[in-house]
Design a protein around this motif. Structure first.
Motif, PDB file in Angstrom:
ATOM      1  N   THR A 307     -16.869 129.551  22.292  1.00 48.82           N
ATOM      2  CA  THR A 307     -17.864 129.292  21.631  1.00 48.82           C
ATOM      3  C   THR A 307     -19.169 130.529  21.351  1.00 48.82           C
ATOM      4  OG1 THR A 307     -19.472 128.267  23.060  1.00 48.82           O
ATOM      5  CG2 THR A 307     -17.880 126.775  21.698  1.00 48.82           C
ATOM      6  N   PRO A 308     -19.711 130.740  20.194  1.00 47.25           N
ATOM      7  CA  PRO A 308     -20.658 131.672  20.029  1.00 47.25           C
ATOM      8  C   PRO A 308     -21.828 131.508  21.217  1.00 47.25           C
ATOM      9  CG  PRO A 308     -20.464 130.562  17.887  1.00 47.25           C
ATOM     10  CD  PRO A 308     -19.452 129.769  18.883  1.00 47.25           C
ATOM     11  N   ALA A 309     -22.346 132.667  21.798  1.00 48.48           N
ATOM     12  CA  ALA A 309     -23.274 132.679  22.450  1.00 48.48           C
ATOM     13  C   ALA A 309     -24.741 131.902  22.017  1.00 48.48           C
ATOM     14  CB  ALA A 309     -23.859 134.111  22.760  1.00 48.48           C
ATOM     15  N   PRO A 310     -25.434 131.235  22.953  1.00 47.42           N
ATOM     16  CA  PRO A 310     -26.300 130.346  22.512  1.00 47.42           C
ATOM     17  C   PRO A 310     -27.590 131.240  21.636  1.00 47.42           C
ATOM     18  CG  PRO A 310     -25.977 129.930  24.598  1.00 47.42           C
ATOM     19  CD  PRO A 310     -24.836 130.860  24.383  1.00 47.42           C
ATOM     20  N   ALA A 311     -28.213 130.586  20.813  1.00 48.20           N
ATOM     21  CA  ALA A 311     -29.243 131.424  20.537  1.00 48.20           C
ATOM     22  C   ALA A 311     -30.311 132.010  21.236  1.00 48.20           C
ATOM     23  CB  ALA A 311     -29.920 130.763  19.230  1.00 48.20           C
ATOM     24  N   GLY A 312     -30.461 133.439  21.261  1.00 50.28           N
ATOM     25  CA  GLY A 312     -31.351 133.944  22.033  1.00 50.28           C
ATOM     26  C   GLY A 312     -31.029 134.407  23.474  1.00 50.28           C
ATOM     27  N   ALA A 313     -29.411 134.132  23.665  1.00 52.49           N
ATOM     28  CA  ALA A 313     -28.969 134.510  24.801  1.00 52.49           C
ATOM     29  C   ALA A 313     -29.018 136.038  25.027  1.00 52.49           C
ATOM     30  CB  ALA A 313     -27.627 134.063  24.774  1.00 52.49           C
ATOM     31  N   ALA A 314     -29.320 136.712  26.228  1.00 51.36           N
ATOM     32  CA  ALA A 314     -29.404 137.917  26.567  1.00 51.36           C
ATOM     33  C   ALA A 314     -27.985 138.646  26.461  1.00 51.36           C
ATOM     34  CB  ALA A 314     -29.641 138.138  28.191  1.00 51.36           C
ATOM     35  N   ASP A 315     -26.858 137.746  26.706  1.00 50.99           N
ATOM     36  CA  ASP A 315     -25.397 138.404  26.552  1.00 50.99           C
ATOM     37  C   ASP A 315     -25.010 137.761  25.209  1.00 50.99           C
ATOM     38  OD1 ASP A 315     -22.775 138.954  26.653  1.00 50.99           O
ATOM     39  OD2 ASP A 315     -22.981 138.865  28.866  1.00 50.99           O
ATOM     40  N   PRO A 316     -24.757 138.613  24.059  1.00 45.93           N
ATOM     41  CA  PRO A 316     -24.236 137.768  22.937  1.00 45.93           C
ATOM     42  C   PRO A 316     -22.723 137.584  22.932  1.00 45.93           C
ATOM     43  CG  PRO A 316     -24.515 140.480  22.619  1.00 45.93           C
ATOM     44  CD  PRO A 316     -24.792 139.998  24.106  1.00 45.93           C
ATOM     45  N   ARG A 317     -21.923 137.878  23.860  1.00 46.53           N
ATOM     46  CA  ARG A 317     -20.800 137.651  23.823  1.00 46.53           C
ATOM     47  C   ARG A 317     -20.215 136.338  23.800  1.00 46.53           C
ATOM     48  NH1 ARG A 317     -19.091 141.829  28.587  1.00 46.53           N
ATOM     49  NH2 ARG A 317     -20.763 140.614  29.470  1.00 46.53           N
ATOM     50  N   PRO A 318     -19.045 135.838  23.457  1.00 47.54           N
ATOM     51  CA  PRO A 318     -18.843 134.386  23.382  1.00 47.54           C
ATOM     52  C   PRO A 318     -18.542 133.833  24.812  1.00 47.54           C
ATOM     53  CG  PRO A 318     -17.090 135.582  21.827  1.00 47.54           C
ATOM     54  CD  PRO A 318     -18.078 136.715  22.832  1.00 47.54           C
ATOM     55  N   ARG A 319     -18.761 132.374  24.758  1.00 54.92           N
ATOM     56  CA  ARG A 319     -18.564 131.492  25.903  1.00 54.92           C
ATOM     57  C   ARG A 319     -17.390 130.785  26.209  1.00 54.92           C
ATOM     58  NH1 ARG A 319     -22.926 134.434  26.398  1.00 54.92           N
ATOM     59  NH2 ARG A 319     -24.633 134.095  27.485  1.00 54.92           N
ATOM     60  N   LEU A 320     -16.749 131.038  27.103  1.00 57.86           N
ATOM     61  CA  LEU A 320     -15.272 130.239  27.506  1.00 57.86           C
ATOM     62  C   LEU A 320     -15.600 128.850  27.247  1.00 57.86           C
ATOM     63  CD1 LEU A 320     -13.610 132.238  30.727  1.00 57.86           C
ATOM     64  CD2 LEU A 320     -12.707 131.973  28.319  1.00 57.86           C
ATOM     65  N   GLY A 321     -14.523 128.179  26.838  1.00 62.94           N
ATOM     66  CA  GLY A 321     -14.719 126.647  26.888  1.00 62.94           C
ATOM     67  C   GLY A 321     -14.028 126.255  28.118  1.00 62.94           C
ATOM     68  N   ALA A 322     -14.240 124.740  28.153  1.00 69.79           N
ATOM     69  CA  ALA A 322     -13.955 124.236  29.522  1.00 69.79           C
ATOM     70  C   ALA A 322     -12.625 124.283  29.820  1.00 69.79           C
ATOM     71  CB  ALA A 322     -14.530 122.989  29.566  1.00 69.79           C
ATOM     72  N   ALA A 323     -11.746 124.188  28.756  1.00 66.00           N
ATOM     73  CA  ALA A 323     -10.276 124.157  28.910  1.00 66.00           C
ATOM     74  C   ALA A 323      -9.541 124.883  27.892  1.00 66.00           C
ATOM     75  CB  ALA A 323      -9.816 122.892  29.066  1.00 66.00           C
ATOM     76  N   VAL A 324      -8.170 125.134  27.744  1.00 60.92           N
ATOM     77  CA  VAL A 324      -7.630 125.749  26.559  1.00 60.92           C
ATOM     78  C   VAL A 324      -7.409 124.552  25.680  1.00 60.92           C
ATOM     79  CG1 VAL A 324      -6.449 127.562  28.161  1.00 60.92           C
ATOM     80  CG2 VAL A 324      -5.352 125.402  27.730  1.00 60.92           C
ATOM     81  N   ALA A 325      -7.113 125.077  24.420  1.00 62.72           N
ATOM     82  CA  ALA A 325      -7.194 123.923  23.230  1.00 62.72           C
ATOM     83  C   ALA A 325      -5.878 123.058  23.526  1.00 62.72           C
ATOM     84  CB  ALA A 325      -6.897 124.778  21.934  1.00 62.72           C
ATOM     85  N   PRO A 326      -6.154 121.757  23.397  1.00 61.03           N
ATOM     86  CA  PRO A 326      -5.188 120.833  23.811  1.00 61.03           C
ATOM     87  C   PRO A 326      -3.895 121.001  22.994  1.00 61.03           C
ATOM     88  CG  PRO A 326      -7.040 119.781  22.670  1.00 61.03           C
ATOM     89  CD  PRO A 326      -7.199 120.995  22.912  1.00 61.03           C
ATOM     90  N   TRP A 327      -3.845 121.558  21.786  1.00 61.44           N
ATOM     91  CA  TRP A 327      -2.479 121.707  21.116  1.00 61.44           C
ATOM     92  C   TRP A 327      -1.528 122.324  21.643  1.00 61.44           C
ATOM     93  CZ3 TRP A 327      -0.802 126.365  19.781  1.00 61.44           C
ATOM     94  CH2 TRP A 327      -1.788 127.394  19.740  1.00 61.44           C
ATOM     95  N   LEU A 328      -1.962 123.401  22.793  1.00 62.78           N
ATOM     96  CA  LEU A 328      -1.065 124.151  23.317  1.00 62.78           C
ATOM     97  C   LEU A 328       0.066 123.601  24.003  1.00 62.78           C
ATOM     98  CD1 LEU A 328      -0.139 127.067  24.322  1.00 62.78           C
ATOM     99  CD2 LEU A 328      -2.095 126.821  26.130  1.00 62.78           C
ATOM    100  N   ALA A 329      -0.246 122.509  24.816  1.00 70.16           N
ATOM    101  CA  ALA A 329       0.856 121.761  25.572  1.00 70.16           C
ATOM    102  C   ALA A 329       1.809 121.096  24.491  1.00 70.16           C
ATOM    103  CB  ALA A 329       0.093 120.609  26.157  1.00 70.16           C
ATOM    104  N   GLU A 330       1.260 120.476  23.273  1.00 69.85           N
ATOM    105  CA  GLU A 330       2.316 120.147  22.498  1.00 69.85           C
ATOM    106  C   GLU A 330       3.164 121.091  21.783  1.00 69.85           C
ATOM    107  OE1 GLU A 330       3.848 117.042  19.849  1.00 69.85           O
ATOM    108  OE2 GLU A 330       3.114 117.283  21.707  1.00 69.85           O
ATOM    109  N   ALA A 331       2.429 122.472  21.636  1.00 65.68           N
ATOM    110  CA  ALA A 331       3.411 123.291  20.935  1.00 65.68           C
ATOM    111  C   ALA A 331       4.354 123.536  21.978  1.00 65.68           C
ATOM    112  CB  ALA A 331       2.515 124.504  20.600  1.00 65.68           C
ATOM    113  N   ARG A 332       4.098 123.764  23.361  1.00 65.74           N
ATOM    114  CA  ARG A 332       5.122 124.108  24.115  1.00 65.74           C
ATOM    115  C   ARG A 332       6.135 123.086  24.580  1.00 65.74           C
ATOM    116  NH1 ARG A 332       7.337 127.703  25.081  1.00 65.74           N
ATOM    117  NH2 ARG A 332       7.384 127.908  27.586  1.00 65.74           N
ATOM    118  N   ARG A 333       5.617 121.776  24.219  1.00 70.33           N
ATOM    119  CA  ARG A 333       6.721 120.569  24.300  1.00 70.33           C
ATOM    120  C   ARG A 333       7.675 120.729  23.278  1.00 70.33           C
ATOM    121  NH1 ARG A 333       7.823 115.856  22.627  1.00 70.33           N
ATOM    122  NH2 ARG A 333       6.263 116.087  20.730  1.00 70.33           N
TER     123      ARG A 333
END
Length: 400
Positions: A307-333
């Motif tokens: 997700t985009p960095a929060p407004a006003g964050a000192a570091d503008p880089r994107p934040r990792l999500g809590a997990a990978v996208a759930p569709w990945l498991a279905e794609a591999r299945r």
């Protein structure tokens, strides 16, 4: 019938050199590809655009000023023109307005000089290769090293080149780059499905490849649908990264989408000009796509649900999500290969976690592989190859 897939278990992770070793040499040059092979890449990736006289050359975009010295050449000053490429207006010099002989006069430049200043030392030293020359390099290096080197071509803007685009003089371009790609592979005798993936951000040309062009040529090669931004946040007025452009263009013409897209029409409600890549990773859409393509190429930021960095964050880089996208498991299945793009080592391209800690690129490669990704595109392929090889050693030690 699906194309034969390369063995994805040995090695457990395919390393795809993104535009060659583009973190260390100007992208899409023979020198960048040669270095990537030396660093252990399994595949090298050429993006393909046509010249005025119908030769496939290797550039990430048909717009040339970002990756060559064309703007500094007075003899080509009158070639600059404004065109709409996949819905976005661009003023530049375009490959389709140059013959191969003219392209040969251009020299490659680093496309990210602010991030990779060391690469600018190579500006002007390398030319623009043809697709045939990239295939020849893969063959020669594979023979020299005694290992398979694959080629992973991408058809850039296939709808533009075949249907919509025009040369600067107003005449239609009307070049089927998908057919040209197949013709080149056949002519070069490079049709082993373990050594080729064909990729595209568009669905229509992949379906034509699967159901028409490859059967006509007597070849079966694995196809990969690239996925842009699946979040739905991309503004189509500013970028073409959020939608398959073929859907936008064909829907605007009133084409019969069922004839073009088959089962996908029923699987994606309202399939058409407003469909974005996120609509293509539902279980129903993935099941429909499986008959047309063998692999998916997700944007890493979407796959890790950054997700985009929060407004006003000192570091503008994107934040990792809590997990990978759930569709990945279905794609591999469903049996899709999943090759994520792009791992880059430079600090501006790294993700940070919720606490603002920077993630090392090696950690990102491991995260993706542990989640089930079967290949990664990397600007520094040696880095990814190091992780791949370490995983092989760990697997071997565990099995003893």
């Amino acid at each position: 019938m699906l194309a034969a897939m390369p063995a994805l278990s040995t090695p457990p992770l395919l390393v795809i050199a993104h535009r060659g070793a583009s973190g260390e040499r100007p992208e899409h040059t023979l020198e960048a590809y040669r270095l990537a092979i030396a660093q252990g890449a399994d595949f090298i990736e050429p993006d393909l655009v046509p010249t005025r006289d119908g030769v496939l050359v290797v550039r990430h975009e048909n717009a040339l000023s970002g990756s060559t010295d064309v703007a500094d050449r007075p003899e080509f000053a009158d070639r600059k023109v404004r065109k709409q490429i996949d819905g976005v207006w661009i003023e530049d010099w375009f490959a389709e307005d140059f013959t191969l002989a003219e392209i040969r006069r251009l020299r490659a430049r680093e496309t990210r000089p602010d991030v990779r200043p060391a690469n600018t030392a190579f500006d002007g030293r390398f030319g623009i290769p043809t697709f045939d020359e990239v295939i020849a390099l893969a063959k020669a290096e594979g023979e020299r090293l005694g290992r398979s080197i694959g080629v992973y071509p991408e058809t850039k803007h296939p709808t533009f080149f075949l249907h919509e685009g025009r040369h600067r003089d107003g005449t239609p371009i009307a070049m089927d780059t998908s057919a040209m790609l197949v013709d080149a592979l056949v002519a070069q005798g490079f049709t082993d499905p373990a050594r080729v993936f064909i990729q595209s951000f568009e669905i229509d040309n992949l379906r034509r490849l699967r159901h028409t062009l490859m059967p006509q040529a007597g070849v079966e090669l694995p196809l990969v649908l690239l996925l842009g931004d699946t979040s739905g946040r991309s503004d189509p007025a500013m970028t073409n990264f959020g939608q398959p452009y073929d859907l936008v263009w064909l829907a605007s013409r009133g084409d019969d989408l069922t004839a073009r897209y088959g089962a996908l029409v029923a699987a994606v409600p309202g399939l058409g000009a407003t469909t974005h890549y996120g609509d293509l990773v539902t279980p129903a859409a993935l099941a429909a796509l499986r008959s047309d393509v063998d692999g998916l190429g997700p944007w890493t930021a979407s796959l890790v649900q950054a997700t985009p960095a929060p407004a006003g964050a000192a570091d503008p880089r994107p934040r990792l999500g809590a997990a990978v996208a759930p569709w990945l498991a279905e794609a591999r299945r469903l049996g899709f290969a999943v090759h994520a793009y792009t791992v880059r080592a430079e600090a501006p391209y790294r993700f940070v976690d919720a606490d603002g800690r920077e993630q090392a690129p090696e950690a990102l490669v491991r995260l993706l592989a542990d989640a089930g990704v079967t290949g990664v595109f990397a600007d520094q392929p040696g880095l990814a190859a190091g992780v791949r090889d370490a995983r092989v050693r760990e697997s071997t030690a565990t099995s003893r």
